[in-house]
Design an enzyme around this catalytic site. Structure first.
Site, PDB file in Angstrom:
ATOM      1  N   SER A  58     -73.754 -22.436 -39.300  1.00  0.00           N
ATOM      2  CA  SER A  58     -72.523 -22.533 -38.511  1.00  0.00           C
ATOM      3  C   SER A  58     -72.847 -22.619 -37.029  1.00  0.00           C
ATOM      4  CB  SER A  58     -71.621 -21.312 -38.767  1.00  0.00           C
ATOM      5  OG  SER A  58     -72.263 -20.119 -38.342  1.00  0.00           O
ATOM      6  N   ASP A  73     -80.064 -18.918 -43.359  1.00  0.00           N
ATOM      7  CA  ASP A  73     -78.899 -18.149 -42.929  1.00  0.00           C
ATOM      8  C   ASP A  73     -78.565 -17.146 -44.016  1.00  0.00           C
ATOM      9  OD1 ASP A  73     -76.499 -17.352 -41.545  1.00  0.00           O
ATOM     10  OD2 ASP A  73     -76.372 -19.374 -40.695  1.00  0.00           O
ATOM     11  N   ASP A  88     -81.593 -12.561 -44.608  1.00  0.00           N
ATOM     12  CA  ASP A  88     -81.053 -11.647 -43.610  1.00  0.00           C
ATOM     13  C   ASP A  88     -82.175 -11.410 -42.606  1.00  0.00           C
ATOM     14  OD1 ASP A  88     -80.266  -9.491 -42.062  1.00  0.00           O
ATOM     15  OD2 ASP A  88     -79.759  -8.179 -43.752  1.00  0.00           O
ATOM     16  N   VAL A  89     -81.978 -11.870 -41.371  1.00  0.00           N
ATOM     17  CA  VAL A  89     -83.084 -11.823 -40.404  1.00  0.00           C
ATOM     18  C   VAL A  89     -83.475 -10.403 -40.015  1.00  0.00           C
ATOM     19  CG1 VAL A  89     -82.627 -14.127 -39.481  1.00  0.00           C
ATOM     20  CG2 VAL A  89     -81.538 -12.119 -38.410  1.00  0.00           C
ATOM     21  N   SER A 129     -78.534 -15.343 -23.770  1.00  0.00           N
ATOM     22  CA  SER A 129     -77.120 -15.380 -23.393  1.00  0.00           C
ATOM     23  C   SER A 129     -77.042 -15.130 -21.901  1.00  0.00           C
ATOM     24  CB  SER A 129     -76.334 -14.295 -24.135  1.00  0.00           C
ATOM     25  OG  SER A 129     -75.053 -14.102 -23.550  1.00  0.00           O
ATOM     26  N   TYR A 179     -76.201  -5.479 -26.166  1.00  0.00           N
ATOM     27  CA  TYR A 179     -76.309  -6.931 -26.287  1.00  0.00           C
ATOM     28  C   TYR A 179     -77.064  -7.524 -25.097  1.00  0.00           C
ATOM     29  CZ  TYR A 179     -74.755 -11.763 -27.117  1.00  0.00           C
ATOM     30  OH  TYR A 179     -74.696 -13.119 -27.340  1.00  0.00           O
ATOM     31  N   LYS A 195     -80.569  -9.585 -25.348  1.00  0.00           N
ATOM     32  CA  LYS A 195     -80.672 -10.975 -24.909  1.00  0.00           C
ATOM     33  C   LYS A 195     -81.588 -11.118 -23.693  1.00  0.00           C
ATOM     34  CE  LYS A 195     -78.097 -12.996 -28.001  1.00  0.00           C
ATOM     35  NZ  LYS A 195     -78.726 -13.917 -28.998  1.00  0.00           N
ATOM     36  N   PHE A 212     -69.257 -19.886 -26.214  1.00  0.00           N
ATOM     37  CA  PHE A 212     -69.188 -21.156 -26.938  1.00  0.00           C
ATOM     38  C   PHE A 212     -68.168 -21.064 -28.064  1.00  0.00           C
ATOM     39  CE2 PHE A 212     -72.369 -22.752 -24.381  1.00  0.00           C
ATOM     40  CZ  PHE A 212     -72.761 -24.029 -24.771  1.00  0.00           C
ATOM     41  N   THR A 246     -67.460 -21.046 -31.304  1.00  0.00           N
ATOM     42  CA  THR A 246     -68.090 -20.836 -32.605  1.00  0.00           C
ATOM     43  C   THR A 246     -67.218 -19.903 -33.431  1.00  0.00           C
ATOM     44  OG1 THR A 246     -69.333 -18.904 -31.855  1.00  0.00           O
ATOM     45  CG2 THR A 246     -70.354 -21.065 -31.508  1.00  0.00           C
TER      46      THR A 246
END
Length: 256
Positions: free
Chosen positions: A15, A36, A57-58, A149, A162, A166, A195, A197
């Protein structure tokens, strides 16, 4: 690096920016594997591309290693790795309920920073086995594109975990590029603003306008295909290396 005929993996390719990157890579003649979550639309996306889907699953680091190895074997090699998988939740360092939950902080770093590093180190190992492309001029063996980001540089209230995650992705780019330079492997990160998404689908139109009001131009959410265009420009241009490129329409996040 010439894209046609190359072998590429896209983590988060079911996605958003990852899907757009996988689609553009395939359109340019690359063989693409989509990795994914098992419940994602990865199988459908990969089938439409004539590619492969590998559920993963990363944050399961050992499973990621296995999934990547299977993907590389199916592709017959690896030249390009793009990672867009990640995410976060808003928590202040100190909120009404007390200090930021430490386990929540660790989970955000695992999902973003540790998962990205894990994928990068494993991808580099696979790429190192390639014969260098055009050895008289570039000698390239691979390109790694990660996703940071603009929150890495102007994190908003509640984005402490976050932003840290990042910022680490942005910060590791030059060092990793230096580590891998002798092998002909380049490393870059893209730092998008907001973005359009799945993560932003539920944001009302008036809220979207407020979120991008500080952009220079255009004052709108970015489009996944715009991320994909930059990712492919990075792959195409051997002089791009060791940095984090902002993709933000000149926007700087305000505190809120």
């Amino acid at each position: 690096m010439e894209i046609k005929g190359k072998k590429a993996v896209v983590f988060g390719g079911a996605s958003g920016m990852g899907r757009a990157s996988a689609e553009l890579l395939a359109a340019r003649g690359a063989d693409v594997a989509v990795l994914d979550r098992p419940a994602s639309a990865g199988a459908e996306v990969a089938a439409a591309l004539g590619g492969h889907f590998h559920p993963v699953d990363v944050t399961d680091f050992e499973a990621t290693e296995s999934a990547l190895a299977i993907a590389v074997e199916a592709l017959g090699g690896l030249h390009v790795s793009i990672t867009t998988a990640g995410g976060g939740r808003a928590h202040r360092t100190l909120g009404r309920d007390g200090p930021h939950d430490l386990d929540a902080f660790r989970r955000i770093l695992d999902l973003n920073t540790v998962a990205t590093f894990n994928i990068s180190r494993l991808a580099a190992a696979h790429m190192s086995r390639n014969e260098p492309e055009d050895p008289e001029h570039t000698g390239e063996r691979g390109v790694i594109v990660n996703t940071s980001s603009i929150a890495a540089f102007e994190g908003q209230v509640g984005q402490v975990a976050y932003s840290a995650a990042k910022a680490a992705i942005a910060g590791m780019s030059l060092t990793m590029a230096r580590d891998l330079g002798s092998l002909g492997i380049r490393v870059l990160a893209i730092a998008p603003s907001l973005f359009d998404t799945g993560a932003t689908d539920r944001i009302p139109e008036e809220t979207r306008a407020a979120l991008v009001k500080d952009a220079a131009f255009p004052r709108r959410l970015g489009r996944p295909e715009e991320y994909a265009k930059l990712a492919l420009a990075i792959i195409d241009n051997p002089m791009l290396n060791g940095q984090c490129l902002r993709l933000d329409a000149g926007q700087r996040f305000a505190p809120r």
